[in-house]
Design a protein around this motif. Structure first.
Motif, PDB file in Angstrom:
ATOM      1  N   HIS A 246       0.835  -1.201   0.000  1.00  0.00           N
ATOM      2  CA  HIS A 246       0.000   0.000   0.000  1.00  0.00           C
ATOM      3  C   HIS A 246       0.871   1.253   0.000  1.00  0.00           C
ATOM      4  N   GLU A 247       1.997   1.200   0.699  1.00  0.00           N
ATOM      5  CA  GLU A 247       2.894   2.350   0.757  1.00  0.00           C
ATOM      6  C   GLU A 247       3.530   2.608  -0.611  1.00  0.00           C
ATOM      7  N   ARG A 250       0.968   4.271  -2.699  1.00  0.00           N
ATOM      8  CA  ARG A 250       0.762   5.654  -2.270  1.00  0.00           C
ATOM      9  C   ARG A 250       1.868   6.562  -2.811  1.00  0.00           C
ATOM     10  N   GLN A 251       3.116   6.087  -2.753  1.00  0.00           N
ATOM     11  CA  GLN A 251       4.225   6.891  -3.260  1.00  0.00           C
ATOM     12  C   GLN A 251       4.105   7.104  -4.762  1.00  0.00           C
TER      13      GLN A 251
END
Length: 418
Positions: A246-247, A250-251
């Motif tokens: 998920h990170e 997001r980035q």
């Protein structure tokens, strides 16, 4: 009217011989005498078979020599999942009398796995031994097709593909006798490019799954197209993994925000909802961003037009529905999602290849509808070429296929310059 159906192993030893006398046009009325004296002399796994099939014409005496290149064992496409469809095409040619100048086919099957050396070797051996080849059908995979299509162009022999779609085969100055009945990857790329020019989009970002071959291949084709024609700026490509966290998502999305408002999504259909929900969480589904999605796999149009594409009953359906309002979906499902009928394929096999040692048909695969198209298209193009008093060379057959609209049953497909 009679027909000889002879199957010959690569070393020339007869494995089975059949005599078929047609009492009428009703294929259920026939006598078959089978001689299996040599059947046990040859291993079951054979490379080449020759099949003679009589077409029900009156006085014609010409023989059409066909080489069919398809693997016996391969997960994605093989002879068992294709032979029923081939029989359907031959039956169509017979019933509609599409080739009145010929009274039978000589069909040679070459067992060609996805191996360039073996494929070109088998075809070269066949051409040296038998000299006459009027058309090559296949091989289905690109690795084998590239050298085979090269050789076909050298000999000016028509070659028809029902599976290969990679951009490497798009160059018709090189592969001048190759006709593809299945829409290639480049046609999707052209659609993306055309709509970008139509709406005067100048900048876009691309997100694609790098660890899946189909999405990576399509993404690279699009990148190549936009790099060649500088009217459009593909500002950044993001190669993601099927297991992206998920990170990481997001980035990637935060990076896109400052670059472009048009976003190409080249990811598996199963990942689409996850991505769109992530874009929604980043505030990118309120109409300021336009998403364009496509895939090489075929997902039913019914799925795209229903709640199935976004609804999961997991508490996120409202957000998913809003997110999907901002996406344009490009698909070949209308032409790729029609598999041949199993009953018709099996019935045609029994009528055309009854009593032979060719592999029994199984449920036709998702590619085999285009095998039917390829064989019927070749017959129509050959008939037109002969009617125009032209030689049936590869380039003439190719020319006869350009922009040809033909009836394949329930569909009308445009067989233009693939």
């Amino acid at each position: 009217m009679s027909s000889d159906i002879v199957l010959i192993a690569d070393n020339g030893v007869v494995v089975q011989m059949f005599y078929l006398r047609m009492h009428s046009y009703n294929s259920s009325q026939h006598d078959i005498n089978c001689d299996r004296r040599f059947a046990e002399l040859i291993p079951r796994m054979l490379i080449t078979w020759r099949v003679f099939l009589l077409l029900l014409h009156g006085t014609a005496s010409k023989v059409l020599h066909v080489v069919w290149m398809v693997p016996e064992y391969y997960p994605e496409y093989n002879i068992s999942a294709s032979i029923g469809t081939l029989a359907m095409a031959l039956k169509r040619i017979q019933t509609d009398q599409l080739l009145p100048d010929y009274d039978h086919f000589n069909i040679t099957w070459l067992d060609t796995p996805c191996d360039s050396q073996k494929s070109i070797g088998l075809l070269t051996d066949h051409l040296i031994k038998y000299h006459t080849t009027d058309v090559i059908i296949g091989p289905p995979c690109t690795e084998a097709m590239v050298p085979v299509a090269d050789l076909a162009a050298y000999y000016n022999v028509p070659i028809f593909s029902w599976v290969t779609r990679q951009y490497v085969l798009d160059d018709k100055t090189k592969y001048s006798t190759l006709v593809r009945s299945r829409p290639p990857i480049s046609s999707l790329v052209e659609m993306f490019y055309a709509i970008s020019i139509r709406f005067k989009w100048k900048r876009a970002a691309m997100v694609y799954t790098d660890d899946q071959r189909s999405t990576r291949t399509l993404a690279q084709s699009i990148i190549r197209k936009f790099d060649t024609y500088r009217q459009f700026n593909l500002v950044e490509e993001f190669a993601m993994s099927l297991n992206s966290s998920h990170e990481e998502l997001r980035q990637m999305m935060n990076s896109i925000k400052g670059m472009a408002r048009i976003i190409f999504l080249i990811i598996p259909h199963a990942e689409l909802r996850q991505y769109m929900l992530a874009f929604h969480d980043q505030g990118m589904t309120d109409g300021d961003y336009q998403f364009l999605f496509t895939e090489l796999a075929v997902t039913s149009v019914r799925v795209y037009r229903s709640e199935l594409v976004w609804k999961r009953n997991d508490g996120h359906d409202d957000a998913a529905r809003q997110a999907f309002e901002n996406i344009l979906i490009f698909t070949f499902a209308h032409v790729l999602g029609n598999n041949p009928n199993w009953e018709a394929a099996n019935e045609s096999y029994e009528e055309i290849f009854s009593g032979s040692s060719l592999p029994r048909p199984v449920q036709p695969d998702g590619h085999s509808a285009f095998l039917y198209d390829a064989v019927v298209l070749f017959a129509m193009a050959l008939n037109e070429t002969i009617a125009a008093n032209n030689n049936a060379t590869g380039t003439e057959i190719f020319r006869a296929c350009v922009y040809k609209l033909f009836d394949v049953g329930s569909l009308m497909r445009n067989a233009e310059l693939y």
